[in-house]
Design an enzyme around this catalytic site. Structure first.
Site, short mmCIF file in Angstrom:
data_model
loop_
_atom_site.label_atom_id
_atom_site.label_comp_id
_atom_site.label_asym_id
_atom_site.label_seq_id
_atom_site.Cartn_x
_atom_site.Cartn_y
_atom_site.Cartn_z
N PHE A 135 -2.31 1.43 14.89
CA PHE A 135 -1.31 1.65 14.90
C PHE A 135 -0.46 2.61 15.52
O PHE A 135 -1.37 3.36 16.35
CB PHE A 135 -1.33 2.91 13.22
CG PHE A 135 -0.47 3.26 12.87
CD1 PHE A 135 1.18 2.61 12.16
CD2 PHE A 135 0.63 4.19 13.00
CE1 PHE A 135 2.19 3.31 11.73
CE2 PHE A 135 0.99 5.50 12.52
CZ PHE A 135 2.41 3.83 12.12
N ASP A 222 -3.60 6.62 23.06
CA ASP A 222 -2.82 7.11 21.91
C ASP A 222 -4.49 8.22 20.84
O ASP A 222 -4.54 7.65 20.20
CB ASP A 222 -2.28 5.81 21.02
CG ASP A 222 -1.45 6.71 19.65
OD1 ASP A 222 -1.26 7.60 19.58
OD2 ASP A 222 -0.44 5.78 19.01
N LYS A 251 1.38 14.94 16.79
CA LYS A 251 0.70 15.31 15.49
C LYS A 251 -0.18 16.85 15.71
O LYS A 251 1.01 17.58 15.27
CB LYS A 251 -0.21 15.24 15.04
CG LYS A 251 0.26 13.11 14.50
CD LYS A 251 -0.68 12.66 13.30
CE LYS A 251 -0.05 11.35 12.41
NZ LYS A 251 -0.09 10.32 12.95
C1 LIG Z 1 0.68 8.53 13.29
C2 LIG Z 1 0.51 8.29 14.42
C3 LIG Z 1 1.92 7.50 15.03
C4 LIG Z 1 2.42 7.25 15.08
O1 LIG Z 1 3.90 9.61 14.93
P1 LIG Z 1 4.71 9.90 14.51
O2 LIG Z 1 4.74 11.34 14.93
O3 LIG Z 1 4.88 9.31 13.61
O4 LIG Z 1 6.19 8.73 14.83
C5 LIG Z 1 1.20 7.12 16.36
N1 LIG Z 1 -0.01 6.58 16.40
C6 LIG Z 1 -0.75 7.27 16.47
C7 LIG Z 1 -2.45 6.79 16.57
C8 LIG Z 1 -0.44 8.20 15.04
O5 LIG Z 1 -2.28 8.45 14.31
#
Ligand SMILES: *Cc1c(COP(=O)(O)O)cnc(C)c1O
Length: 398
Positions: A135, A222, A251
């Site tokens: 994701f 990521d 986050k």
């Molecule tokens: C939450 C998340 C995203 C997206 O972040 P947003 O601030 O909602 O755009 C991307 N990568 C990972 C691994 C995430 O957990």
């Protein structure tokens, strides 16, 4: 008087299946709704509220910043950007940072870096390796990199230029990229969050680092969810002793204030030049102060150690209470990023847990996800387990 919460808002767009409670205030790892009902926060705003709620060191610092300067624009130097960048460079062993506002924006920047890195090397149609169940966000490009077909449905055509492989299989990535001169980068989460708390194995991460070096690919990790101390190290990949070339963060970085960042190492740091990328809000003084103070407080209060220790405690307690139930497939994760996989869909637990005074989430249909604030105490961890255990037993008995 008890405020009643409408099933669907008349004016806010209907993009979430919401639990019918409305939260009004928080303190530490607890929040209260508009009617005064108390909840223990096992969700941390989805791995965002690093310092919990109303932190006594963060709040005055943010108040101070609001009175000084909230926003200026990137036409001018922002000293707090320098300060936060220097700190992220120190913690990551990388070299330069671009600031934005969210996880998907950080990932978009990473994808643009990868493509231009390839184009600069003469690769006209660069391709990026991504993973099953990954994701990376909800924009058109980050959604395309995401491995969940439910997220793609209705939004095609997808962005091209991705090669998808399974996790933890070095032969699979070698095979999928064999003879393909267009590959420029590998992009993945150290521990998949939305995909169900699935970790990359240490050995695989090391093999992948070697493969990226051998092929001249950027290793782009990521760490939007698993980073910022959640696993007990600043960044989850540090458990494998590797350093990525590009690392999107968001986050937990601002402890609730929206902050995104892309950290880059020497191979990637100079790919973007003036005019190539930008953002209006990104790196504004308020967001940067939130990042600087979040890290400072984490260091002062030993929150990496706390995440590791309380995470181990929570995991052991979950294992003891739930681990041997027939419907519990696995309890996994690291630090305060834990998943409990059941043998059936369990989305109903989100509402039932809220009723029982516990905030949590369910991801990948059947994985209960706990990503609480990193200030969680062992006693609060025990309380999570005490509230959760009967709910899990009940849903497994249905
Ligand atoms: C939450 C998340 C995203 C997206 O972040 P947003 O601030 O909602 O755009 C991307 N990568 C990972 C691994 C995430 O957990």
């Amino acid at each position: 008087m008890t405020a009643s919460i409408p099933a669907a808002s008349p004016h806010v767009m209907n993009t979430y299946g919401r639990v019918p409670i409305a939260l009004a205030r928080g303190q530490g790892s607890r929040v209260w709704d508009v009617n005064g009902k108390e909840f223990l926060d096992g969700l941390g705003g989805i791995a965002v509220n690093t310092l919990g709620h109303n932190h006594p060191k963060l709040v005055p610092a943010l108040q101070d910043q609001i009175t000084k300067l909230i926003h200026t624009s990137n036409y001018y130097h922002v000293p707090l950007q320098e300060q936060l960048a220097a700190k992220l460079v120190e913690l990551s062993g990388m070299t330069n940072v671009f600031f934005c506002n969210s996880g998907l924006e950080a990932n978009e920047a990473a994808l643009k870096i990868a493509r231009k890195y390839g184009v600069d090397k003469g690769i006209a149609k660069p391709e990026i390796v991504v993973y099953e169940k990954a994701f990376h966000g909800r924009s058109i490009a980050t959604m395309s990199a995401t491995g969940n077909p439910k997220i793609h449905n209705g939004f095609g055509p997808l962005v091209e230029g991705f090669v998808r492989v399974p996790m933890n299989d070095i032969d699979a990535i070698k095979k999928a990229t064999e003879g393909n001169p267009n590959v420029v980068a590998v992009f993945f989460e150290t521990i998949q969050g939305e995909g169900g708390i699935n970790g990359m194995r240490i050995e695989y991460l090391q093999q992948l680092r070697a493969l990226c070096d051998e092929r001249g690919w950027l290793m782009m990790i990521d760490e939007v969810q698993c980073g910022m101390g959640r696993t007990g190290k600043w960044f989850a990949h540090q458990w494998a002793g590797i350093v990525p070339d590009v690392m999107p963060l968001a986050k937990g970085l601002g402890s609730g204030v929206p902050v995104g960042a892309v950290v880059a190492g020497p191979k990637a740091a100079n790919v973007l030049q003036p005019g190539n990328h930008g953002t209006t809000f990104g790196g504004n003084p308020l967001a940067m102060r939130a990042g600087v103070e979040t890290i400072r407080i984490m260091e002062e209060d030993g929150l990496l150690q706390n995440a590791a220790a309380v995470g181990d405690h929570l995991r052991a307690a979950l294992q003891r209470e739930l681990g041997s139930l027939p419907g519990v497939k696995e309890i996994r994760g690291q630090g305060l990023m834990l998943g409990i996989e059941l043998n059936k869909p369990c989305g109903a637990l989100i509402g039932r847990a809220a009723e029982a005074g516990l905030l949590l989430s369910v991801t990948a249909d059947s994985v209960i996800r706990l990503v609480p604030p990193l200030i969680l105490t062992a006693a609060e961890a025990d309380e999570i387990v005490a509230k959760l255990t009967p709910l899990v037993k009940a849903i497994l008995a249905e």
